[in-house]
Scaffold this active site. Structure first.
Site, mmCIF file in Angstrom:
data_model
loop_
_atom_site.group_PDB
_atom_site.id
_atom_site.type_symbol
_atom_site.label_atom_id
_atom_site.label_comp_id
_atom_site.label_asym_id
_atom_site.label_seq_id
_atom_site.Cartn_x
_atom_site.Cartn_y
_atom_site.Cartn_z
ATOM 1 C CB CYS A 131 -0.926 -0.043 1.218
ATOM 2 S SG CYS A 131 -1.922 1.449 1.400
ATOM 3 C CB CYS A 134 -0.596 2.486 4.119
ATOM 4 S SG CYS A 134 -2.060 1.788 3.372
ATOM 5 C CG ASP A 135 3.238 1.135 4.343
ATOM 6 O OD1 ASP A 135 2.807 1.603 5.412
ATOM 7 O OD2 ASP A 135 3.027 -0.034 3.974
#
Ligand code: NAP
Length: 306
Positions: A131, A134-135
């Site tokens: 992701c 997200c990261d």
């Protein structure tokens, strides 16, 4: 007893909730994680008709608000099993709760599929990610790769190009499966480059995190060690259907067999969205499934014995 339990609050489940409230069904919608499903980890959703350029999170919020404003009841909970008792279903949750409903719409979507190479599992969360949304921020100014050639890989590479110094897209063939517009946008970026006809055979690293990948060119067979700070895996999705397997509606490829009306072979059980076996998996087709499934639920409830 409830008329309907909708499992999963992604676009399919939320659309189903909107249609169920409007049909005056006594329904609840269950979600174990973030409301909105996969779109919460998507950057821009640029192909939902009428809402160009909308961020995935904003679309998720619009869907949630719409459902709640109409009176949909959202409930937190993870379904671990469904018991089919004929005219009613028992839905068992991980926290020990048990709901009883006359019908169920499964709308649990899909989750990223692992690549399945050495190092992936050990380095997950320490440089291996699924992701970018997200990261991505952990890789600001760094060199990363994205593995895959579909819409997700193109989207991930685009998001990463805005934070990472360099993004390599590694694909096993010589052309992308992603939609043309996505591919063109990507190939025009200065810090994104392609590795065609190439597979990752191992992810390398240690306690400190990822240090690189081992590559193999599929045509020449040539191997190479490529130093990297992060690896984003985007090789497709696997339907979230484990809790449905005992009911015999899940095919060998993990998706639920159900037609356009979202009916499964089990009376009273319906499947909507990305977990259903189908060709086009988009927000718009997930939302369409939600509407179709509720229509089929209404027909079923009218005919089924109480
Ligand atoms: P996908 O379309 O199934 O693409 C998976 C990609 O990974 C393919 O390019 C495939 O290669 C490659 N791949 C699969 N297994 C591999 C392996 N073991 N090693 C190396 N490469 C491998 O999956 P997705 O991109 O996650 O998309 C899933 C669905 O969501 C699609 O229907 C997609 O259209 C949709 N989606 C839409 C959007 C959007 O519209 N904005 C965004 C994201 C996803 P091959 O090409 O050689 O098969």
């Amino acid at each position: 007893m409830l008329d309907l339990v909708i499992i999963g609050a992604g676009p399919a489940g939320l659309a189903a909730a909107i249609y169920a409230v409007r049909a005056q069904l006594n329904a609840i919608i269950l979600e174990k994680g973030a409301v909105g499903g996969q779109i919460t980890t998507t950057g821009t959703v640029d192909n939902y008709p009428g809402l160009p350029g909308l961020q995935g999170l904003a679309l998720a919020e619009c869907l949630r608000k719409h459902a709640e404003q109409l009176g949909a009841v959202l409930h937190e909970g993870e379904v671990i099993r469904i018991e089919d008792c004929g005219a009613h279903k028992q839905i068992l949750l991980a926290n020990g709760e048990c709901l009883t409903a006359r019908s169920v719409i499964a709308a649990t979507g899909a989750a990223p599929r692992p690549l399945g190479v050495p190092g992936e599992e050990e380095l997950r969360g320490r440089g291996v990610s699924y992701c970018a949304m997200c990261d991505g921020a952990f890789f600001r100014g760094k060199r990363v790769c994205v593995i895959g050639g579909g819409d997700t890989a193109a989207e991930e590479a685009y998001l990463l190009s805005r934070q990472a110094r360099e993004v390599l897209l590694i694909h096993r063939r010589d052309s992308l499966r992603a939609q043309k517009a996505q591919a063109v946008r990507l190939l025009n970026l200065g810090n994104v480059s392609m590795r065609w006809n190439t597979v990752v055979t191992e992810i390398l690293g240690d306690r400190a995190g990822v240090s690189g990948v081992r590559l193999r060119e599929t045509i020449s067979g040539r191997e190479e060690l490529l130093p990297l700070d992060g690896v984003f895996v985007a090789v497709g999705m696997q339907p979230e259907t484990h809790y449905l397997k005992p009911l015999g509606v899940v095919g060998s490829d993990g998706c639920v067999q159900a037609g356009e009306d979202c009916r499964t072979a089990r009376p009273g059980l319906f499947a909507a969205g990305d977990l259903r076996c189908k060709l086009v998996r988009q927000v718009v087709t997930a939302a369409a499934d939600g509407a179709a499934a509720v229509r089929a639920v209404q027909t079923y409830l009218e005919a089924a014995p109480q």
